[in-house]
Scaffold this active site. Structure first.
Site, PDB file in Angstrom:
ATOM      1  N   GLU A  13       0.848  -1.183   0.000  1.00  0.00           N
ATOM      2  CA  GLU A  13       0.000   0.000   0.000  1.00  0.00           C
ATOM      3  C   GLU A  13       0.893   1.246   0.000  1.00  0.00           C
ATOM      4  O   GLU A  13       1.924   1.281   0.676  1.00  0.00           O
ATOM      5  CB  GLU A  13      -0.891  -0.016   1.243  1.00  0.00           C
ATOM      6  CG  GLU A  13      -1.840   1.163   1.350  1.00  0.00           C
ATOM      7  CD  GLU A  13      -2.640   1.145   2.646  1.00  0.00           C
ATOM      8  OE1 GLU A  13      -3.685   1.816   2.695  1.00  0.00           O
ATOM      9  OE2 GLU A  13      -2.215   0.463   3.611  1.00  0.00           O
ATOM     10  N   LYS A  52     -10.404   0.579  -1.131  1.00  0.00           N
ATOM     11  CA  LYS A  52     -10.253   0.340   0.305  1.00  0.00           C
ATOM     12  C   LYS A  52     -11.477   0.827   1.075  1.00  0.00           C
ATOM     13  O   LYS A  52     -11.879   1.982   0.975  1.00  0.00           O
ATOM     14  CB  LYS A  52      -8.989   1.035   0.816  1.00  0.00           C
ATOM     15  CG  LYS A  52      -8.691   0.774   2.289  1.00  0.00           C
ATOM     16  CD  LYS A  52      -7.388   1.444   2.705  1.00  0.00           C
ATOM     17  CE  LYS A  52      -7.063   1.194   4.171  1.00  0.00           C
ATOM     18  NZ  LYS A  52      -5.798   1.857   4.579  1.00  0.00           N
ATOM     19  N   CYS A  92      -4.814  -3.401   4.353  1.00  0.00           N
ATOM     20  CA  CYS A  92      -4.350  -2.871   5.638  1.00  0.00           C
ATOM     21  C   CYS A  92      -5.386  -2.974   6.771  1.00  0.00           C
ATOM     22  O   CYS A  92      -5.688  -4.065   7.236  1.00  0.00           O
ATOM     23  CB  CYS A  92      -3.881  -1.428   5.450  1.00  0.00           C
ATOM     24  SG  CYS A  92      -2.734  -0.863   6.751  1.00  0.00           S
TER      25      CYS A  92
END
Length: 513
Positions: free
Chosen positions: A80, A179, A212
């Site tokens: 990321e 995301k 994440c």
């Protein structure tokens, strides 16, 4: 007219060809990338300047991709923020964004780069995948225009997404994930209106992808495994390590074991922000991992994995629920672990059996040390409650950990080294969830592959004496259905803690530049 026997023959032939082309194993690669960062990320730059920086990072990623392909890798995951860095404003990130289409359009940017406007980053990634016959997973930024007809349209007339993309070995865009669970400080991006469930199939298994902070939540992470039966998770991340339970290699390997899937985690490498820790994790044990707070170099990892890992389910409460309920003694004490108040018992002997409870959770530990040192304290802790700091999520945690000092109130503080060696341990708990992630972390932030196992009745136990001193042995449980079960007072505390944590993170960022 085609006869039914002929149709049957064609179907059988197709199945045989498909099966012959499938692979029982594959070689995975992850690259922990030390990204080149902009000098002033809050200052808007031209697209040409942004592209210059991104190409410098892509030069480094190209070296990793080429090396991985030469070593036989089928797929590589990069981090990321790996193409442009972090700590942008909404305005300053804009020049780094491209329009990323839905993969259903069947597009190979390498051969048709202008089909969706100016897309030089996607073209380069596509050509890199195509030229090296490898799947590439990268994290870049997407932009989508909107107008007043959309009541949620941002003030600047566009959505901006933190986006994972996957290009197959022919350079075709096969996956795009926006995301969902944005972390503190990601104000430059928007979250999609609904969590996106993104999968794609290959000859070496079914893959799912998320980013994440999303690993701590149900959607899309758990849904990918539970409802879409993915074999392998792809995980670009910019993960800040938090001891004792949320270092990257520790928690990501535990998630792979708890969810019984392969997990490919590529972290950004930036020790000034405590960002390091990448790995290739199988359901039974880590295959390769990297943790390095000392150097500024990136690291390429490769390992072979089963394409379709299958591990038996675990009843996480079976063993512990069969034990007698302990009496509450006066030896218990409270201490804080990452803002959560745990109930602890000190381990006072070289060996023993201890049980500690908090609310509905009782944690049972059997252990034996090689020696009981006079300069180190270990404790067994339990936490059953809503964590409300950088996000709201309900936890049930059983943990054996080393305290930072001889003061019992230091139990739960960050500690990286230990000297006490254990001969054996067995940890279990009366969990109210099937989602439990087993962690074993040794001194100097090292994993213990092949040294422990989880039994079908929910015990995390050592197979042999751990190869190093123990920092923590933990069962990290998540009760997703109780994430929103907080009262007004808890919400107020959480808001205050988030503001405080946001200020701390901002200061950390500014000191890093």
């Amino acid at each position: 007219m085609i006869t039914s026997p002929l149709l049957a023959y064609v179907a059988i032939l197709f199945f045989c060809v498909l099966k012959a082309s499938s692979l029982d194993t594959f070689i995975a690669a992850v690259y922990e990338h030390a990204a080149i960062l902009p000098d002033a990320p809050l200052t808007p730059v031209s697209h040409e300047e942004a592209l210059m920086l991104m190409n410098r990072n892509l030069d480094l990623l190209e070296g990793a991709v080429t090396s991985a392909a030469k070593q036989g890798a089928h797929i590589i995951v990069t981090p990321e923020d790996g193409v442009y860095g972090f700590f942008f404003s909404r305005e300053s990130i804009y020049s780094y964004l491209e329009d990323i289409p839905d993969p259903h359009v069947n597009w190979i940017p390498c051969t048709n780069p202008s089909r969706f406007g100016h897309t030089p980053v996607q073209k380069r990634l596509s050509c890199l995948a195509r030229d090296n016959s490898i799947y590439i997973v990268a994290n870049i930024g997407d932009k989508k225009p909107c107008n007043a007809s959309d009541p949620d349209c941002p003030h600047d007339g566009r959505y901006q997404y933190n986006t994972d993309v996957v290009f197959d070995s022919e350079g075709r865009l096969v996956a795009r994930y926006h995301k969902q669970n944005l972390f503190l400080g990601e104000d430059q991006f928007d979250a999609p209106k609904e969590p996106e469930i993104v999968t794609f199939d290959t000859t070496f298994g079914r893959f799912g992808i998320f980013t994440c902070f999303g690993i701590l939540f149900h959607d899309p992470a758990v849904t990918l495994v539970k409802d879409f039966q993915v074999d392998t998770i792809l995980f670009p991340t910019a993960w800040m390590n938090v001891l004792p339970h949320l270092t990257a290699i520790e928690f990501h390997s535990a998630w792979a074991m708890g969810m019984r899937v392969n997990f490919l985690a590529a972290n950004i490498h930036f020790p000034l922000r405590k960002m390091t820790g990448s790995g290739i994790y199988a359901p039974d044990s880590p295959r390769a991992f990297h943790y390095d707070m000392k150097t500024k170099e990136g690291k390429l990892l490769l390992s072979q994995l089963d394409s379709h890992p299958h591990r038996p389910a675990v009843n996480w409460t079976s063993y512990a629920s069969g034990l007698p309920t302990p009496l509450v003694g006066n030896q218990e004490f409270k201490s804080t672990v990452f803002f959560d108040e745990f109930t602890f018992l000190e381990l006072k002997g070289v060996a023993g059996n201890y049980t500690v409870c908090q609310k509905d959770l009782c944690c049972q530990l059997s252990y034996r040390m090689l020696e009981k040192r006079e300069d180190e304290v270990y404790a067994l802790g339990a936490f059953d409650g809503l964590h409300t700091v950088e996000g709201s999520y309900y936890l049930q945690i059983c943990t054996l950990l080393k305290c930072k000092t001889m003061d019992l109130h230091s139990c739960g503080d960050s500690v990286e080294t230990a000297s006490t060696r254990f001969e054996m341990f067995s940890l279990s708990g009366t969990f109210g969830t099937q989602y439990v992630f087993p962690e074993v972390l040794l001194s100097d932030i090292q994993l213990a592959p092949g040294e422990f196992q989880v039994s079908s009745d929910g015990r995390l136990f050592s197979l042999k004496p751990p190869s190093g001193p123990v920092l923590t042995v933990t069962l990290f449980g998540r009760l997703y259905e109780r994430d929103s079960a907080s009262g007004a007072s808890a919400d107020l505390v959480a808001q205050g803690l988030r503001v405080m944590l946001g200020v701390i993170i901002t200061i950390m960022y500014s000191l890093s530049w």
